[in-house]
Design an enzyme around this catalytic site. Structure first.
Site, PDB file in Angstrom:
ATOM      1  CD  GLU A 264      -2.046   1.775   2.408  1.00 35.95           C
ATOM      2  OE1 GLU A 264      -2.392   1.300   3.488  1.00 35.95           O
ATOM      3  OE2 GLU A 264      -1.670   2.955   2.256  1.00 35.95           O
ATOM      4  CB  CYS A 301      -2.236   5.876   3.294  1.00 35.99           C
ATOM      5  SG  CYS A 301      -3.084   4.850   4.464  1.00 35.99           S
TER       6      CYS A 301
END
Ligand SMILES: NC(=O)c1ccc[n+]([C@@H]2O[C@H](COP(=O)([O-])OP(=O)(O)OC[C@H]3O[C@@H](n4cnc5c(N)ncnc54)[C@H](O)[C@@H]3O)[C@@H](O)[C@H]2O)c1
Ligand SMILES: O=CCCC(=O)C(=O)O
Length: 507
Positions: A264, A301
Site C-alpha cells: 500500500e 494514507c
C-alpha cells in the site's frame, strides 16, 4: 516488559550483531534509550526456516485454537499497559489519545480476525459431487483455501500499532494460517519489540509452533530485501512509500519463484465538491476538510490531499473557512525528521510553482514539526503538470479549480489510482454524481459520501486498497476481514478418498 534491543527469532531472543539501530524522540531528535541489534543473513535464514517448519503444523491448527491464539496476542498487547503508549508516543510523536485509540483498533482487529477464523467461511469450502451417469463421468471435486506460506510484513511508520508488528497484515496472515516474519520499522523499534514480545508470548502461551512469529531489525535495506528474496517466503505485506513498495515488488518479481507483494503506497485521495452541496454548505465542508487534512499531521494514507470543484461562490465559501481553520492549526510533530524534511520539500515545490497559489499556512514548523498548508491551481495547470499529482505526505492540500463539471470530469480522467474518493453532494447533485460513479469506481477502492477518508473502519465491507499506485495489487484490501484473502490460495481435491481429505472437506 523491558526493551532489550534483541531480535525475536521463533521463541528465542538474541542480540543482533549486524550493526546497531538507535532511535530518537520524534519531537526533538534526542536519543531514546535502547540499542537494537541488526539481523544478519544467518538470523534471517533461521527465522524464515523456522517459519517454514511451523507452517505445516500451524496451518492445520484447529480453527478454535488459532482464534484463541489471536485473542491471546490481543490480550498480551493490552497487558503491556502504559509503557507501550509512552514508548510509541516518544518514537512516533503521535499524541496519547490517538495511540490509545490505535491500540484498541489493533486489539479489536486481532479479535475480529479471531472471529473470522472461528467462523471458518474464509476457507471457502466447496463440494461438487461426482456424477458417474454423466458422459463423460463427472469427478467428485472439493475445494478449500489454504495459507500461502510464511509472510514477510513491513510495518508502517505512520501507524506504529495498527499497521505495524501486530497490525492488519500480521493479523490477517496469521488468521490465514501463515507464519509471519516482521521487518520492524526503524522509526519505532522499541514499540515494535514490545508488541513482538506480546505476540511471541502468545505463541508460547497457546502452544503454537515455534516459528509462527519472528521479528527482525535491519539497519538499512539489506535484511528487508533479503527477506523478500528468501525462497521460503511466499507473500509480502507492506505500507509505506511508493519507492520502498516498488523496490520490494521488483525483488519479488525477480525471484526464481515470484511471489505476491501487497504494497500500500501513495495516494492523494481526491475530494469532489459538487455544485449544489457547495452552494448549500461550502463553509461547513471547508472546516471539516481542514480537520481531516491535518489529522495526525496529515500523515495518513487516506489524507484528502486533492480538492476538485467548480469555481463560484460555494467554492469561495469553502476556501474561506478552510483557510481560517488552517491558519489556527499548530505545527505538529512528524514521525521522523526525514519525513518532515520530505514534507517541507514537497510544500516548497508547490510554493515555488508558477501556476500554484498559496492560500493558507498553519502555524510555523521546524525540523520536526510540519506546518499545514493549502494551495490552489487551475484544472489546465493540473492536467499539464504531472508533478502536481504527487503525494505530499503531511498536512498539505491542493484545490483544483474547474470551469465546469465537464472540466472536472477531464481532471478525474487524468488522475492515477487512489485509496479513496470522497463526494460531497446534495440530492440535486445526484444526477451529476451518478454520471461520474463508473469512472470513480475505476479510480479508487473506496467511494464515500459527505465525509473524508481518514479513519478507516475495520469491517467486513471495508476496502483499503485501490489501483496502482495506491497499491501494487488492485484486487486486495489491507484493512477489513477480506484482507485475509491476500494470504490464501485455493486447492482442489479430485476423487480424493475420504481418509485422505482434510477434515473440513469430509462428509
Ligand atoms: N502511503 C502511506 O500510507 C505512507 C505511510 C508511511 C510513509 N509513506 C511515505 O513514505 C515516506 C517515508 O516513510 P517510511 O520510512 O515510513 O516509508 P518507507 O517506504 O521508506 O519504509 C517503509 C519500510 O520499508 C523499508 N524499505 C524502504 N525501502 C526499502 C528498500 N528499497 N528495500 C528494502 N526495504 C525498504 C524500510 O526500511 C521500512 O521498514 C514518507 O515520507 C511518505 O512519503 C507513505
Ligand atoms: O495511513 C494509512 C491508513 C489510514 C487509516 O487506517 C485511517 O485513515 O484510519
Amino acid at each position: 516488559m523491558k526493551i532489550t534491543g534483541e531480535l525475536l527469532i521463533g521463541n528465542q531472543t538474541r542480540m543482533g550483531e549486524n550493526g546497531t539501530l538507535t532511535c530518537v524522540e520524534a519531537a526533538t531528535g534526542k536519543a531514546l534509550s535502547g540499542a537494537f541489534g541488526g539481523a544478519s543473513a544467518a538470523d534471517l535464514d533461521e527465522a524464515v526456516r523456522l517459519a517454514w517448519q511451523a507452517f505445516f503444523a500451524y496451518r492445520e491448527t484447529a480453527l478454535a485454537d488459532r482464534a484463541a491464539f489471536l485473542e491471546k496476542a490481543a490480550a498480551n498487547i493490552l497487558a503491556i499497559g502504559d509503557p507501550l503508549i509512552e514508548r510509541a508516543m516518544a518514537e512516533s510523536g503521535l499524541p496519547r489519545a490517538r495511540l490509545e485509540g490505535e491500540r484498541m483498533r489493533t486489539v479489536n482487529q486481532l479479535r475480529l480476525f479471531a472471529g473470522v477464523v472461528r467462523e471458518g467461511a474464509f476457507q471457502d469450502l466447496r463440494f461438487d459431487p461426482a456424477d458417474a451417469a454423466r458422459t463423460p463421468p463427472k469427478p467428485d471435486l472439493r475445494l478449500r483455501k489454504v495459507g500461502l506460506g510464511p509472510v514477510a510484513v513491513f510495518g508502517a511508520s505512520n501507524f506504529p500499532l495498527a499497521f505495524s508488528v501486530a497490525g492488519g497484515d500480521t493479523a490477517s496472515a496469521l488468521a490465514a494460517g501463515c507464519p509471519v516474519v516482521v521487518k520492524a520499522h526503524p522509526a519505532h523499534p522499541g514499540t515494535s519489540e514490545l508488541v513482538a514480545r506480546a505476540v511471541q508470548q502468545a505463541v508460547i502461551d497457546c502452544g503454537m509452533p515455534a516459528g509462527t512469529f519472528s521479528m527482525l531489525h535491519d539497519t538499512g535495506y539489506e535484511i528487508g530485501s533479503a527477506l523478500v528474496a528468501h525462497p521460503l517466503i511466499r507473500a509480502v505485506g507492506f505500507t509505506g512509500s511508493r519507492r520502498g513498495g516498488l523496490a520490494l515488488v521488483d525483488i519479488a518479481a525477480k525471484r526464481d519463484m515470484p511471489i505476491p507483494v501487497y504494497a500500500e503506497m501513495s495516494a492523494i485521495n481526491p475530494v469532489l465538491l459538487f455544485p449544489e452541496a457547495l452552494k448549500a454548505r461550502g463553509g461547513k465542508i471547508g472546516a471539516a476538510f481542514a480537520a481531516s487534512l491535518t489529522l495526525g499531521a496529515g500523515q495518513f494514507c487516506t489524507n484528502p490531499g486533492l480538492i476538485l470543484a467548480v469555481e463560484g461562490e460555494g467554492l469561495e465559501a469553502f476556501k474561506a473557512s478552510a483557510v481560517e481553520a488552517l491558519k489556527a492549526i499548530p505545527a505538529q510533530t512528524m514521525l521522523t525528521s526525514g519525513i518532515c524534511k520530505a514534507y517541507r520539500e514537497g510544500v516548497a515545490k508547490l510554493v515555488g510553482h508558477s501556476d500554484v497559489t498559496k492560500l493558507a499556512e498553519g502555524q510555523e514548523g521546524d525540523d520536526y514539526h510540519g506546518q499545514a498548508a493549502l494551495f490552489e491551481t487551475t484544472a489546465t495547470s493540473f492536467l499539464k503538470d504531472k508533478s502536481l499529482h504527487d503525494e505530499v505526505f503531511g498536512g498539505a492540500g491542493l484545490i483544483v479549480k474547474c470551469r465546469d463539471m465537464a472540466e472536472l470530469e477531464t481532471v478525474v480522467d487524468g488522475i492515477e489510482g487512489q485509496l479513496t474518493v470522497a463526494l460531497h453532494i446534495d440530492e440535486a447533485d445526484y444526477p451529476a454524481a451518478a454520471k461520474l460513479l463508473p469512472k470513480l469506481e475505476m479510480l479508487a477502492g473506496r467511494l464515500l459520501v459527505n465525509g473524508f477518508g481518514t479513519g478507516v473502519e475495520v469491517s467486513p465491507a471495508m476496502v483499503h486498497g485501490g489501483p496502482y499506485p495506491a497499491t501494487s495489487d488492485v484486487r486486495s484490501t489491507s484493512v477489513g476481514t477480506l484482507a485475509i484473502d491476500r494470504f490464501l490460495r485455493p486447492v482442489s481435491y479430485q476423487d480424493m478418498p475420504a481418509d485422505l481429505l482434510p477434515d473440513a472437506l469430509r462428509g
